[in-house]
Motif scaffolding. Structure first.
Motif, mmCIF file in Angstrom:
data_model
loop_
_atom_site.group_PDB
_atom_site.id
_atom_site.type_symbol
_atom_site.label_atom_id
_atom_site.label_comp_id
_atom_site.label_asym_id
_atom_site.label_seq_id
_atom_site.Cartn_x
_atom_site.Cartn_y
_atom_site.Cartn_z
ATOM 1 N N GLY A 9 4.563 30.894 9.189
ATOM 2 C CA GLY A 9 5.235 30.134 10.235
ATOM 3 C C GLY A 9 4.358 29.002 10.725
ATOM 4 O O GLY A 9 3.152 29.193 10.934
ATOM 5 N N TYR A 10 4.949 27.834 10.895
ATOM 6 C CA TYR A 10 4.221 26.652 11.360
ATOM 7 C C TYR A 10 4.938 26.021 12.546
ATOM 8 O O TYR A 10 6.151 25.904 12.564
ATOM 9 N N GLY A 11 4.144 25.590 13.501
ATOM 10 C CA GLY A 11 4.678 24.968 14.697
ATOM 11 C C GLY A 11 4.609 25.954 15.847
ATOM 12 O O GLY A 11 3.930 26.963 15.769
ATOM 13 N N PRO A 12 5.289 25.683 16.897
ATOM 14 C CA PRO A 12 6.154 24.522 17.040
ATOM 15 C C PRO A 12 5.369 23.249 17.335
ATOM 16 O O PRO A 12 4.377 23.265 18.050
ATOM 17 N N TRP A 13 5.839 22.177 16.742
ATOM 18 C CA TRP A 13 5.360 20.842 17.064
ATOM 19 C C TRP A 13 6.378 20.244 18.009
ATOM 20 O O TRP A 13 7.588 20.318 17.782
ATOM 21 N N ALA A 24 4.127 8.048 7.203
ATOM 22 C CA ALA A 24 2.885 7.979 6.425
ATOM 23 C C ALA A 24 1.964 9.149 6.742
ATOM 24 O O ALA A 24 1.253 9.650 5.869
ATOM 25 N N LEU A 25 1.986 9.603 7.997
ATOM 26 C CA LEU A 25 1.154 10.750 8.372
ATOM 27 C C LEU A 25 1.813 12.081 8.008
ATOM 28 O O LEU A 25 1.192 13.133 8.155
ATOM 29 N N ARG A 26 3.052 12.039 7.535
ATOM 30 C CA ARG A 26 3.792 13.254 7.234
ATOM 31 C C ARG A 26 3.853 13.555 5.739
ATOM 32 O O ARG A 26 4.567 14.451 5.312
ATOM 33 N N ARG A 27 3.068 12.813 4.941
ATOM 34 C CA ARG A 27 3.017 13.093 3.507
ATOM 35 C C ARG A 27 1.591 12.925 2.995
ATOM 36 O O ARG A 27 0.871 12.029 3.444
ATOM 37 N N PRO A 28 1.181 13.797 2.075
ATOM 38 C CA PRO A 28 -0.160 13.651 1.509
ATOM 39 C C PRO A 28 -0.196 12.511 0.505
ATOM 40 O O PRO A 28 0.845 12.052 0.026
ATOM 41 N N ARG A 38 -6.431 13.335 3.395
ATOM 42 C CA ARG A 38 -7.284 13.839 4.477
ATOM 43 C C ARG A 38 -6.620 13.609 5.834
ATOM 44 O O ARG A 38 -6.633 14.476 6.704
ATOM 45 N N ALA A 39 -5.998 12.441 6.027
ATOM 46 C CA ALA A 39 -5.291 12.158 7.286
ATOM 47 C C ALA A 39 -4.093 13.094 7.443
ATOM 48 O O ALA A 39 -3.825 13.598 8.539
ATOM 49 N N PHE A 40 -3.382 13.334 6.358
ATOM 50 C CA PHE A 40 -2.236 14.248 6.390
ATOM 51 C C PHE A 40 -2.672 15.661 6.790
ATOM 52 O O PHE A 40 -2.063 16.282 7.659
ATOM 53 N N VAL A 41 -3.717 16.165 6.175
ATOM 54 C CA VAL A 41 -4.192 17.524 6.462
ATOM 55 C C VAL A 41 -4.657 17.642 7.909
ATOM 56 O O VAL A 41 -4.446 18.676 8.546
ATOM 57 N N ALA A 42 -5.244 16.583 8.455
ATOM 58 C CA ALA A 42 -5.738 16.611 9.835
ATOM 59 C C ALA A 42 -4.616 16.433 10.863
ATOM 60 O O ALA A 42 -4.796 16.777 12.030
ATOM 61 N N SER A 43 -3.484 15.941 10.442
ATOM 62 C CA SER A 43 -2.379 15.652 11.364
ATOM 63 C C SER A 43 -1.666 16.931 11.792
ATOM 64 O O SER A 43 -1.596 17.904 11.047
ATOM 65 N N ALA A 44 -1.128 16.903 12.984
ATOM 66 C CA ALA A 44 -0.304 18.013 13.469
ATOM 67 C C ALA A 44 1.186 17.744 13.249
ATOM 68 O O ALA A 44 2.004 18.630 13.456
ATOM 69 N N LEU A 45 1.528 16.518 12.817
ATOM 70 C CA LEU A 45 2.931 16.180 12.579
ATOM 71 C C LEU A 45 3.508 17.047 11.460
ATOM 72 O O LEU A 45 2.830 17.306 10.465
ATOM 73 N N PRO A 46 4.755 17.465 11.599
ATOM 74 C CA PRO A 46 5.379 18.247 10.531
ATOM 75 C C PRO A 46 5.485 17.419 9.248
ATOM 76 O O PRO A 46 5.843 16.240 9.292
ATOM 77 N N PRO A 47 5.165 18.010 8.103
ATOM 78 C CA PRO A 47 5.284 17.263 6.850
ATOM 79 C C PRO A 47 6.742 16.982 6.494
ATOM 80 O O PRO A 47 7.650 17.694 6.926
ATOM 81 N N LEU A 48 6.949 15.943 5.690
ATOM 82 C CA LEU A 48 8.302 15.631 5.221
ATOM 83 C C LEU A 48 8.829 16.738 4.313
ATOM 84 O O LEU A 48 10.011 17.050 4.347
ATOM 85 N N MET A 49 7.969 17.321 3.499
ATOM 86 C CA MET A 49 8.349 18.424 2.621
ATOM 87 C C MET A 49 7.715 19.698 3.186
ATOM 88 O O MET A 49 6.489 19.783 3.300
#
Length: 149
Positions: A9-13, A24-28, A38-49
């Motif tokens: 389980g991930y979130g809630p964001w 751009a921050l939601r995809r590796p 690296r920016a994607f992995v550090a981000s808390a934003l939910p990924p697109l996939m």
């Protein structure tokens, strides 16, 4: 479809529509060690996939790793109830019922299909939370960030 695995389980964001729109921050990136990855992995934003959540090992928690789909659906339900969706001014329904959402999750998760719930809260923030299948159908090369105990 036959699938064998567990769930994380991930979130809630919670955040603004503008923050959620920063794709751009939601995809590796294409390379594992690229600046974008690296920016994607550090981000808390939910990924697109949804499967890309598995790349964020520091956001994987033991109390949100399950071997039982019912436990994963229970987490979805409790997270939803703690953060209910906004109601429409005209009294109409903006979202499907919680019961329908849970039924869909209970149909999807045992087949290895990720579940992601996103809605506007009463404060007009967006909230996103997901249950991700591990190993993931769409990202079979991503290793499990935290195998169940």
């Amino acid at each position: 479809m036959t699938w064998s695995g567990h769930w994380h389980g991930y979130g809630p964001w919670t955040g603004s529509r503008d923050a959620y729109g920063q794709e751009a921050l939601r995809r590796p990136g294409g390379e594992l060690n690229s600046e974008q990855t690296r920016a994607f992995v550090a981000s808390a934003l939910p990924p697109l996939m949804t499967g890309h959540w598995l790349m964020r090992q520091d956001q994987t928690a033991t109390d949100r790793t399950w071997t039982c789909a019912v436990a994963a659906a229970t987490w979805l339900k409790s997270t939803y109830e703690a953060n209910p969706p906004a109601e429409r001014d005209d009294g109409g329904r903006a979202y499907v019922t919680l019961e329908d959402k849970i039924a869909h999750a209970m149909d999807s998760l045992p087949r290895g299909v990720d579940v992601c719930w996103v809605h506007y809260t009463k404060s007009q923030s967006l909230i996103s939370f997901s249950v991700v299948c591990c190993l993931n159908h769409h990202h079979p090369g991503l290793p499990c960030p935290l195998p169940p105990a």
